[in-house]
Design a protein around this motif. Structure first.
Motif, PDB file in Angstrom:
ATOM      1  N   GLU A 161       0.825  -1.202   0.000  1.00 36.59           N
ATOM      2  CA  GLU A 161       0.000   0.000   0.000  1.00 36.59           C
ATOM      3  C   GLU A 161       0.861   1.253   0.000  1.00 36.59           C
ATOM      4  O   GLU A 161       1.882   1.329   0.669  1.00 36.59           O
ATOM      5  CB  GLU A 161      -0.901  -0.006   1.235  1.00 36.59           C
ATOM      6  CG  GLU A 161      -1.984   1.028   1.234  1.00 36.59           C
ATOM      7  CD  GLU A 161      -2.986   0.776   2.354  1.00 36.59           C
ATOM      8  OE1 GLU A 161      -4.076   0.265   2.074  1.00 36.59           O
ATOM      9  OE2 GLU A 161      -2.648   1.078   3.523  1.00 36.59           O
ATOM     10  N   ASN A 170      -3.502   0.406  -3.285  1.00 36.07           N
ATOM     11  CA  ASN A 170      -3.111  -0.846  -2.650  1.00 36.07           C
ATOM     12  C   ASN A 170      -3.218  -2.014  -3.616  1.00 36.07           C
ATOM     13  O   ASN A 170      -3.891  -1.945  -4.647  1.00 36.07           O
ATOM     14  CB  ASN A 170      -3.891  -1.111  -1.357  1.00 36.07           C
ATOM     15  CG  ASN A 170      -5.369  -1.336  -1.581  1.00 36.07           C
ATOM     16  OD1 ASN A 170      -5.781  -1.849  -2.607  1.00 36.07           O
ATOM     17  ND2 ASN A 170      -6.172  -0.956  -0.609  1.00 36.07           N
ATOM     18  N   PRO A 189      -0.594  -1.513  -7.930  1.00 37.22           N
ATOM     19  CA  PRO A 189      -1.872  -1.536  -7.224  1.00 37.22           C
ATOM     20  C   PRO A 189      -2.984  -2.167  -8.050  1.00 37.22           C
ATOM     21  O   PRO A 189      -2.981  -2.098  -9.280  1.00 37.22           O
ATOM     22  CB  PRO A 189      -2.151  -0.053  -6.963  1.00 37.22           C
ATOM     23  CG  PRO A 189      -1.421   0.662  -8.054  1.00 37.22           C
ATOM     24  CD  PRO A 189      -0.182  -0.131  -8.273  1.00 37.22           C
TER      25      PRO A 189
END
Length: 267
Positions: A161, A170, A189
């Motif tokens: 994250e 994240n 992510p």
């Protein structure tokens, strides 16, 4: 001594002063001409760095490899320009301090030039509405170079994250599909959450907009939208292409008809 006699007596001194002033002016003009010529050469080199581009038509690992290689060349080329601007300012600072100031102002633009170049390089692989030039599909290192170092980083076996103020990226690395197998390497992510003001998506979405304003900017770019199941948490399928064959999950959370959270996610 009469006024005329005094004037004649001081004439050699006045002539010498005028000659000195003329020499200084000529010298200054000559230095400025040389400075401008050398600055033009450096600016031409800066322009050539913008011609360094990632080849078109690539996807997946081939695109990532091309971005890595081309970004390295672009960064090195900008560094050379920066070094030459620094040297140019130092070379002519004694002739006129404004020469160094001019080169310093140009040097300040190089960081933004690099950021804009990186945004253009990663744009073809972003899925969903990007935010500030980055999004799902970018690698972690690309996000950090474009947005800067996050205020907080989190790394666990199943989660990575990046937290910025009002913006979180994240990657949940285990949704059950691995079934006990080793997790794949962390790439980038698989979701971002925008809750803070000061950020703008590629479509111009900002926190605080009304539902109507958001939908107006997404007009023609949504494959579907569900605002009946929960009027305060709207599910959208985002895809700006005409055939909507690559729809991507987006969620819009509303409070008092104002956007308070935008989520772009794979899952």
């Amino acid at each position: 001594m009469t006024g005329l006699t005094k004037y004649r007596h001081n004439m050699p001194v006045l002539c010498a002063l005028l000659l000195l002033l003329f020499c200084l002016l000529v010298s200054g003009c000559g230095e400025e001409e040389k400075f401008n010529k050398e600055k033009t050469a450096v600016m031409d080199e800066l322009h050539r760095t913008q011609l360094i581009k990632v080849p078109e038509g690539l996807q997946g690992e081939a695109l990532d490899a091309a971005i890595t290689e081309t970004a390295k060349k672009h960064k090195e080329a900008l560094a050379q320009v920066d070094d030459k601007l620094l040297a140019l300012g130092e070379k002519y600072v004694k002739a006129d301090a404004r020469f160094k100031k001019e080169t310093e102002e140009i040097r300040k633009t190089l960081k933004q030039i690099r950021t804009d170049w990186m945004k253009a390089a990663v744009a073809p692989k972003i899925k969903g509405d990007p935010v500030m030039g980055v999004g799902i599909g970018c690698r972690w290192e690309e996000i950090e170079e474009i947005l800067g170092e996050p205020m907080e980083k989190k790394q666990t076996p199943g989660l990575k994250e990046f937290k910025y103020s009002g913006l979180v990226f994240n990657e949940i690395r285990d949704h059950g599909e691995t079934d006990g197998k080793p997790l794949p390497p962390s790439y980038g992510p698989d979701a971002y959450y925008m809750t803070g003001t000061g950020y703008t998506t590629g479509c111009g979405i900002q926190i605080g907009m009304t539902k109507a304003e958001v939908l107006e900017r997404y007009k023609g770019k949504l494959a579907s939208m569900d605002d009946h199941t929960d009027p305060k948490f709207i599910l959208m399928k985002y895809d700006p292409t005409p055939d909507h064959r690559h729809a991507y999950n987006q969620f819009m959370q509303l409070t008092n008809d104002k956007l308070t959270r935008l989520i772009v996610a794979k899952h």
